[in-house]
Design a protein around this motif. Structure first.
Motif, PDB file in Angstrom:
ATOM      1  N   ILE A   1       0.807  -1.224   0.000  1.00  0.00           N
ATOM      2  CA  ILE A   1       0.000   0.000   0.000  1.00  0.00           C
ATOM      3  C   ILE A   1       0.842   1.278   0.000  1.00  0.00           C
ATOM      4  N   PRO A   2       1.887   1.414   0.839  1.00  0.00           N
ATOM      5  CA  PRO A   2       2.679   2.652   0.754  1.00  0.00           C
ATOM      6  C   PRO A   2       3.251   2.890  -0.640  1.00  0.00           C
ATOM      7  N   ASN A   3       3.758   1.839  -1.276  1.00  0.00           N
ATOM      8  CA  ASN A   3       4.264   1.991  -2.635  1.00  0.00           C
ATOM      9  C   ASN A   3       3.141   2.286  -3.624  1.00  0.00           C
ATOM     10  N   ALA A   4       1.968   1.692  -3.376  1.00  0.00           N
ATOM     11  CA  ALA A   4       0.830   1.960  -4.255  1.00  0.00           C
ATOM     12  C   ALA A   4       0.370   3.407  -4.113  1.00  0.00           C
ATOM     13  N   VAL A   5       0.477   3.964  -2.909  1.00  0.00           N
ATOM     14  CA  VAL A   5       0.204   5.391  -2.723  1.00  0.00           C
ATOM     15  C   VAL A   5       1.179   6.210  -3.574  1.00  0.00           C
ATOM     16  N   THR A   6       2.456   5.831  -3.535  1.00  0.00           N
ATOM     17  CA  THR A   6       3.455   6.502  -4.371  1.00  0.00           C
ATOM     18  C   THR A   6       3.079   6.410  -5.842  1.00  0.00           C
ATOM     19  N   ALA A   7       2.678   5.213  -6.286  1.00  0.00           N
ATOM     20  CA  ALA A   7       2.333   5.016  -7.692  1.00  0.00           C
ATOM     21  C   ALA A   7       1.130   5.864  -8.094  1.00  0.00           C
ATOM     22  N   GLN A   8       0.117   5.904  -7.237  1.00  0.00           N
ATOM     23  CA  GLN A   8      -1.081   6.679  -7.561  1.00  0.00           C
ATOM     24  C   GLN A   8      -0.747   8.169  -7.674  1.00  0.00           C
ATOM     25  N   LEU A   9       0.036   8.665  -6.744  1.00  0.00           N
ATOM     26  CA  LEU A   9       0.411  10.073  -6.777  1.00  0.00           C
ATOM     27  C   LEU A   9       1.296  10.382  -7.993  1.00  0.00           C
ATOM     28  N   ALA A  10       2.252   9.503  -8.277  1.00  0.00           N
ATOM     29  CA  ALA A  10       3.152   9.730  -9.408  1.00  0.00           C
ATOM     30  C   ALA A  10       2.395   9.737 -10.726  1.00  0.00           C
ATOM     31  N   LEU A  11       1.488   8.777 -10.895  1.00  0.00           N
ATOM     32  CA  LEU A  11       0.761   8.681 -12.158  1.00  0.00           C
ATOM     33  C   LEU A  11      -0.253   9.804 -12.330  1.00  0.00           C
ATOM     34  N   THR A  12      -0.939  10.179 -11.252  1.00  0.00           N
ATOM     35  CA  THR A  12      -2.015  11.157 -11.400  1.00  0.00           C
ATOM     36  C   THR A  12      -1.529  12.593 -11.243  1.00  0.00           C
ATOM     37  N   ARG A  13      -0.669  12.862 -10.272  1.00  0.00           N
ATOM     38  CA  ARG A  13      -0.285  14.242  -9.986  1.00  0.00           C
ATOM     39  C   ARG A  13       0.955  14.699 -10.753  1.00  0.00           C
ATOM     40  N   VAL A  14       1.762  13.741 -11.199  1.00  0.00           N
ATOM     41  CA  VAL A  14       3.003  14.121 -11.878  1.00  0.00           C
ATOM     42  C   VAL A  14       2.927  13.803 -13.378  1.00  0.00           C
ATOM     43  N   ALA A  15       2.624  12.555 -13.722  1.00  0.00           N
ATOM     44  CA  ALA A  15       2.555  12.171 -15.136  1.00  0.00           C
ATOM     45  C   ALA A  15       1.202  12.483 -15.769  1.00  0.00           C
ATOM     46  N   HIS A  16       0.186  12.760 -14.952  1.00  0.00           N
ATOM     47  CA  HIS A  16      -1.171  13.058 -15.447  1.00  0.00           C
ATOM     48  C   HIS A  16      -1.653  11.963 -16.406  1.00  0.00           C
ATOM     49  N   PHE A  17      -1.523  10.719 -15.936  1.00  0.00           N
ATOM     50  CA  PHE A  17      -1.917   9.547 -16.714  1.00  0.00           C
ATOM     51  C   PHE A  17      -3.411   9.597 -17.006  1.00  0.00           C
ATOM     52  N   GLN A  18      -3.775   9.264 -18.267  1.00  0.00           N
ATOM     53  CA  GLN A  18      -5.166   9.339 -18.710  1.00  0.00           C
ATOM     54  C   GLN A  18      -5.685   7.964 -19.125  1.00  0.00           C
ATOM     55  N   PRO A  19      -6.995   7.721 -18.969  1.00  0.00           N
ATOM     56  CA  PRO A  19      -7.577   6.458 -19.460  1.00  0.00           C
ATOM     57  C   PRO A  19      -7.251   6.259 -20.938  1.00  0.00           C
ATOM     58  N   GLY A  20      -6.938   5.020 -21.286  1.00  0.00           N
ATOM     59  CA  GLY A  20      -6.612   4.698 -22.666  1.00  0.00           C
ATOM     60  C   GLY A  20      -5.146   4.829 -23.005  1.00  0.00           C
ATOM     61  N   GLU A  21      -4.321   5.310 -22.068  1.00  0.00           N
ATOM     62  CA  GLU A  21      -2.892   5.427 -22.344  1.00  0.00           C
ATOM     63  C   GLU A  21      -2.180   4.105 -22.067  1.00  0.00           C
ATOM     64  N   ARG A  22      -0.965   4.008 -22.606  1.00  0.00           N
ATOM     65  CA  ARG A  22      -0.151   2.799 -22.491  1.00  0.00           C
ATOM     66  C   ARG A  22       1.011   3.058 -21.523  1.00  0.00           C
ATOM     67  N   LEU A  23       1.262   2.080 -20.649  1.00  0.00           N
ATOM     68  CA  LEU A  23       2.277   2.221 -19.601  1.00  0.00           C
ATOM     69  C   LEU A  23       3.356   1.164 -19.754  1.00  0.00           C
ATOM     70  N   LEU A  24       4.607   1.576 -19.629  1.00  0.00           N
ATOM     71  CA  LEU A  24       5.751   0.660 -19.581  1.00  0.00           C
ATOM     72  C   LEU A  24       6.413   0.796 -18.220  1.00  0.00           C
ATOM     73  N   VAL A  25       6.664  -0.340 -17.556  1.00  0.00           N
ATOM     74  CA  VAL A  25       7.288  -0.347 -16.238  1.00  0.00           C
ATOM     75  C   VAL A  25       8.627  -1.072 -16.342  1.00  0.00           C
ATOM     76  N   LEU A  26       9.718  -0.363 -16.061  1.00  0.00           N
ATOM     77  CA  LEU A  26      11.051  -0.966 -16.083  1.00  0.00           C
ATOM     78  C   LEU A  26      11.302  -1.687 -14.764  1.00  0.00           C
ATOM     79  N   GLY A  27      12.055  -2.796 -14.810  1.00  0.00           N
ATOM     80  CA  GLY A  27      12.302  -3.563 -13.598  1.00  0.00           C
ATOM     81  C   GLY A  27      11.003  -4.080 -13.014  1.00  0.00           C
TER      82      GLY A  27
END
Length: 314
Positions: free
Chosen positions: A122-148
């Motif tokens: 959960i703490p890391n998932a909080v980080t992921a949610q904040l990073a994707l929504t508040r920093v990258a402004h991820f939108q529905p329908g976009e494609r995501l690549l995760v390294l490592g």
């Protein structure tokens, strides 16, 4: 004043106003071990404002039960199951009792989320949610690549991205596989194996040469989230001309530096992360060691290849 959050029937909401100094003591059942712990112990982040400096007790993420509440803290009860949000305050988690900021403590009561999963994911998932929504402004329908793809932080991004409406979630790992049920569409061994695929957002907790190589698979107006340096390469640089020519952006996100100034972000991010856990989108693998083997936990992380997370139990 900072808002203190707990989960209610309507989700994680402010339960009281407390001062920045307000704390809660937690009887620790699980403490997560992360690369940040290793870097702090090694002195790689020495003299960085807001980070603990030796001598100190390591451990930034814990789950357990409320033991006692500081002055001005309301909305919790003694014995209530809780966890602390990653990077939320001073270290001290490698202990039987930890004192954490009440402002960044979240209740697990009524969630049916296991404390081990809570502190692992959960703490890391909080980080992921904040990073994707508040920093990258991820939108529905976009494609995501995760390294490592199998790392402790990386492995929570696919579940969060799914809830955000990702069209596709792809990962890279040295083995080209994932040995868990993480919700990837595909995991490949290297960037070349992606062929003509292009991604709107790339999550990079690895760094080093892989960071530069990933620029070639980013779509125009693509954003790369820099959230770690698992490669341990502290000298690698990226050509800014490549960013200019490709219409690309590199965005750094350090949750430990972000949360103290944005406590209002914790409640919605924690609620989102808990939802992902309840829907089975955060099936992280964990290794559990006794607290007496904390040094072994650090050795395993330094060696590399740890999929999921290592937890310590008193």
């Amino acid at each position: 004043m900072l808002a203190k959050y707990r989960r209610t029937a309507d989700g994680c909401r402010p339960a009281a106003s407390v001062t920045a100094a307000s704390r809660a003591a937690i009887d620790v059942t699980h403490a997560a071990v992360g690369l940040i712990d290793v870097y702090l112990r090694q002195g790689r982040l020495k003299d960085r404002p807001g980070l603990p400096q030796p001598p100190y007790v390591p451990g930034l993420e814990v789950a357990g039960a409320v033991r006692a509440l500081g002055d001005g803290v309301t909305g919790f009860r003694v014995g209530e199951p809780v966890f602390s949000v990653s990077g939320s305050g001073p270290a001290g988690g490698y202990a039987s009792v930890d004192v954490v900021p009440a402002a960044t403590t979240v209740s697990l009561e009524g969630t049916d989320v296991d404390p081990a999963l809570a502190v692992a994911a959960i703490p890391n998932a909080v980080t992921a949610q904040l990073a994707l929504t508040r920093v990258a402004h991820f939108q529905p329908g976009e494609r995501l690549l995760v390294l490592g793809a199998n790392g402790g932080l990386a492995s929570v991004f696919p579940g969060i991205a799914r809830l955000l409406g990702a069209e596709a979630v792809v990962g890279t790992s040295r083995t080209g596989t994932t040995d868990s049920d993480l919700p990837y569409d595909q995991v490949v061994g290297d960037i070349a194996a992606l062929g003509d695929q292009r991604f709107d957002v790339v999550v990079d907790p690895v760094g080093g040469r892989l960071r530069s190589d990933s620029l070639q698979v980013m779509a125009p107006m693509g954003r790369m989230l820099l959230v770690g340096n698992g490669s341990d390469d502290w000298s690698h640089t990226v050509s800014t001309n490549d960013l200019w020519i490709g219409n690309l952006a590199l965005l750094g996100f350090n949750v430990g530096a972000y949360l103290p100034g944005h406590p209002e972000a914790i409640a919605p991010a924690a609620e989102f992360a808990l939802r992902a856990a309840r829907e089975g989108l955060l099936p992280l693998k964990t290794q559990t060691l006794p607290l007496s083997e904390a040094a072994e936990a650090h050795r395993r992380l330094e060696k590399g290849g740890v999929g999921g997370r290592i937890l310590l139990t008193p």
